[in-house]
Scaffold this motif. Sequence first.
Motif, PDB file in Angstrom:
ATOM      1  N   PHE A  14     -57.370  10.870  37.276  1.00  0.00           N
ATOM      2  CA  PHE A  14     -58.510  10.279  37.985  1.00  0.00           C
ATOM      3  C   PHE A  14     -59.487   9.577  37.053  1.00  0.00           C
ATOM      4  CE2 PHE A  14     -57.010  13.204  41.243  1.00  0.00           C
ATOM      5  CZ  PHE A  14     -57.065  12.378  42.350  1.00  0.00           C
ATOM      6  N   LEU A  15     -59.830  10.220  35.939  1.00  0.00           N
ATOM      7  CA  LEU A  15     -60.802   9.601  35.032  1.00  0.00           C
ATOM      8  C   LEU A  15     -60.288   8.239  34.561  1.00  0.00           C
ATOM      9  CD1 LEU A  15     -63.459   9.771  33.498  1.00  0.00           C
ATOM     10  CD2 LEU A  15     -62.242  10.921  31.625  1.00  0.00           C
ATOM     11  N   HIS A  16     -58.997   8.213  34.251  1.00  0.00           N
ATOM     12  CA  HIS A  16     -58.389   6.950  33.810  1.00  0.00           C
ATOM     13  C   HIS A  16     -58.482   5.881  34.897  1.00  0.00           C
ATOM     14  CE1 HIS A  16     -55.095   4.139  32.734  1.00  0.00           C
ATOM     15  NE2 HIS A  16     -55.554   4.360  31.523  1.00  0.00           N
ATOM     16  N   MET A  17     -58.227   6.273  36.137  1.00  0.00           N
ATOM     17  CA  MET A  17     -58.336   5.302  37.236  1.00  0.00           C
ATOM     18  C   MET A  17     -59.774   4.810  37.390  1.00  0.00           C
ATOM     19  SD  MET A  17     -55.787   6.479  40.327  1.00  0.00           S
ATOM     20  CE  MET A  17     -56.133   8.234  40.396  1.00  0.00           C
ATOM     21  N   GLY A  18     -60.729   5.728  37.270  1.00  0.00           N
ATOM     22  CA  GLY A  18     -62.134   5.331  37.385  1.00  0.00           C
ATOM     23  C   GLY A  18     -62.506   4.301  36.332  1.00  0.00           C
ATOM     24  N   TYR A  52     -63.840  13.035  36.106  1.00  0.00           N
ATOM     25  CA  TYR A  52     -63.867  11.868  36.992  1.00  0.00           C
ATOM     26  C   TYR A  52     -65.122  11.881  37.859  1.00  0.00           C
ATOM     27  CZ  TYR A  52     -63.372   9.072  41.091  1.00  0.00           C
ATOM     28  OH  TYR A  52     -63.664   8.192  42.094  1.00  0.00           O
ATOM     29  N   GLN A  53     -65.433  13.039  38.439  1.00  0.00           N
ATOM     30  CA  GLN A  53     -66.583  13.124  39.337  1.00  0.00           C
ATOM     31  C   GLN A  53     -67.889  12.756  38.632  1.00  0.00           C
ATOM     32  OE1 GLN A  53     -65.570  17.001  40.826  1.00  0.00           O
ATOM     33  NE2 GLN A  53     -65.290  16.223  42.899  1.00  0.00           N
ATOM     34  N   GLU A  54     -68.017  13.201  37.386  1.00  0.00           N
ATOM     35  CA  GLU A  54     -69.209  12.836  36.611  1.00  0.00           C
ATOM     36  C   GLU A  54     -69.247  11.332  36.379  1.00  0.00           C
ATOM     37  OE1 GLU A  54     -69.302  15.308  33.078  1.00  0.00           O
ATOM     38  OE2 GLU A  54     -69.480  17.057  34.392  1.00  0.00           O
ATOM     39  N   TYR A  59     -71.218   5.863  37.204  1.00  0.00           N
ATOM     40  CA  TYR A  59     -70.858   4.453  37.302  1.00  0.00           C
ATOM     41  C   TYR A  59     -71.033   3.931  38.729  1.00  0.00           C
ATOM     42  CZ  TYR A  59     -67.843   0.386  37.720  1.00  0.00           C
ATOM     43  OH  TYR A  59     -67.341  -0.836  38.026  1.00  0.00           O
ATOM     44  N   GLY A  60     -70.914   4.805  39.730  1.00  0.00           N
ATOM     45  CA  GLY A  60     -71.107   4.363  41.099  1.00  0.00           C
ATOM     46  C   GLY A  60     -69.816   4.012  41.817  1.00  0.00           C
ATOM     47  N   ILE A  61     -68.965   5.023  42.023  1.00  0.00           N
ATOM     48  CA  ILE A  61     -67.779   4.857  42.854  1.00  0.00           C
ATOM     49  C   ILE A  61     -68.021   5.703  44.099  1.00  0.00           C
ATOM     50  CG2 ILE A  61     -65.273   5.235  43.020  1.00  0.00           C
ATOM     51  CD1 ILE A  61     -65.096   4.803  40.001  1.00  0.00           C
ATOM     52  N   PRO A  62     -68.393   5.047  45.200  1.00  0.00           N
ATOM     53  CA  PRO A  62     -68.850   5.812  46.359  1.00  0.00           C
ATOM     54  C   PRO A  62     -67.743   6.583  47.063  1.00  0.00           C
ATOM     55  CG  PRO A  62     -68.814   3.440  46.852  1.00  0.00           C
ATOM     56  CD  PRO A  62     -68.443   3.582  45.414  1.00  0.00           C
ATOM     57  N   LEU A  99     -61.781  16.781  45.795  1.00  0.00           N
ATOM     58  CA  LEU A  99     -62.602  15.594  45.548  1.00  0.00           C
ATOM     59  C   LEU A  99     -63.724  15.434  46.572  1.00  0.00           C
ATOM     60  CD1 LEU A  99     -59.543  13.548  44.551  1.00  0.00           C
ATOM     61  CD2 LEU A  99     -61.600  13.526  43.161  1.00  0.00           C
ATOM     62  N   GLN A 100     -63.554  15.980  47.759  1.00  0.00           N
ATOM     63  CA  GLN A 100     -64.599  16.003  48.790  1.00  0.00           C
ATOM     64  C   GLN A 100     -65.030  14.634  49.329  1.00  0.00           C
ATOM     65  OE1 GLN A 100     -66.836  19.000  49.950  1.00  0.00           O
ATOM     66  NE2 GLN A 100     -64.763  19.753  49.637  1.00  0.00           N
ATOM     67  N   GLY A 101     -64.823  14.492  50.610  1.00  0.00           N
ATOM     68  CA  GLY A 101     -65.432  13.371  51.321  1.00  0.00           C
ATOM     69  C   GLY A 101     -64.775  12.011  51.138  1.00  0.00           C
ATOM     70  N   ASN A 102     -63.477  11.988  50.826  1.00  0.00           N
ATOM     71  CA  ASN A 102     -62.811  10.701  50.649  1.00  0.00           C
ATOM     72  C   ASN A 102     -61.836  10.436  51.800  1.00  0.00           C
ATOM     73  OD1 ASN A 102     -63.908   9.721  48.043  1.00  0.00           O
ATOM     74  ND2 ASN A 102     -63.136  11.702  47.359  1.00  0.00           N
ATOM     75  N   TYR A 103     -60.996   9.427  51.617  1.00  0.00           N
ATOM     76  CA  TYR A 103     -60.067   9.011  52.663  1.00  0.00           C
ATOM     77  C   TYR A 103     -58.624   9.231  52.251  1.00  0.00           C
ATOM     78  CZ  TYR A 103     -64.094   6.570  54.685  1.00  0.00           C
ATOM     79  OH  TYR A 103     -65.305   6.260  55.222  1.00  0.00           O
ATOM     80  N   TYR A 104     -57.791   9.526  53.255  1.00  0.00           N
ATOM     81  CA  TYR A 104     -56.350   9.721  53.044  1.00  0.00           C
ATOM     82  C   TYR A 104     -55.615   8.890  54.091  1.00  0.00           C
ATOM     83  CZ  TYR A 104     -51.856  12.258  52.788  1.00  0.00           C
ATOM     84  OH  TYR A 104     -50.530  12.609  52.653  1.00  0.00           O
ATOM     85  N   ASN A 105     -54.953   7.837  53.604  1.00  0.00           N
ATOM     86  CA  ASN A 105     -54.304   6.878  54.497  1.00  0.00           C
ATOM     87  C   ASN A 105     -52.800   7.159  54.600  1.00  0.00           C
ATOM     88  OD1 ASN A 105     -54.149   3.972  55.709  1.00  0.00           O
ATOM     89  ND2 ASN A 105     -52.752   3.882  53.976  1.00  0.00           N
TER      90      ASN A 105
END
Length: 277
Positions: A14-18, A52-54, A59-62, A99-105
């Motif tokens: 995740f951190l890498h993706m961020g 990643y969460q930090e 950085y602002g990834i909503p 991760l809390q509060g995200n989307y799963y498509n």
Amino acid sequence: MIKIGCHLSSSKGFLHMGKEAEKIGANTFQFFSRNPRGSKAKALNMEDIKAYQEYASEYGIPVILAHAPYTLNPCSKDARTREFAFETMEDDLRRMEYLQGNYYNFHPGSHVGQGSEEGIRQIAEVLNHILKPEQTTTVLLETMAGKGTEIGRSFEELRDIIDLVELDSHIGVCMDTCHVYDAGYDIVQDLDGVLEQFDKIVGLERLKAMHINDSKNPFESHKDRHEKIGEGSLGVETFVNIINHPKLRELPFYLETPNELEGYAKEIALLKGKYLE
Ligand code: FE
Ligand code: FE
Ligand code: ZN
């Protein structure tokens, strides 16, 4: 500010993706919840998630969007294939809660000759087993191109699934521009009309995210071949209309165009430049 990103590889965490998202000018991203072929998921790395969460809050990834393996079929004729889809999605949703509060498509599936009514019933059955009242992840049904026996080719089919789901407050829709155009919704000539239809049948409050892809094929071709922004039958103007539309402009937009990171960075810059602040 526009929320825009693209599909990224999750192999490095995740951190890498961020950080990769930041590098290409994105402020959100999509990733496969596991290998797209649907194999076993790697164990979650809690340190990576925390880092990643930090990073994301600084950085602002909503919000981010996980995509289920596209090989899952919750409405297969074969009971074992349905069971596999159920187990995979249940496990993915359990993991998403870290991760809390995200989307799963996910792709609703293909009824493979059982008929759409039976397919819709089986999809809803899976959803009724995996959705939990306390869950913070919203599960999104993707609008499909209508290739073969794909379910989700029409807004009515999506509504029929949602109507059968008990915990429907955990359900939303992800609209894929290539797919809806392929399915016969003319977002090039009549975006307002299509959105009105969506609102009447499904309800615009269900629309939580968009996949923004141009299409290699003409209107209503049911082929599902994505193209780079501006190089297909939808054209740049269609995307400028979509990202600025008063009913869509707050949604997160995800590119799934045939690109490497450099190409994604260009498309993100292009669309950011056309977004009316
Ligand atoms: Fe998809
Ligand atoms: Fe898509
Ligand atoms: Zn597609």
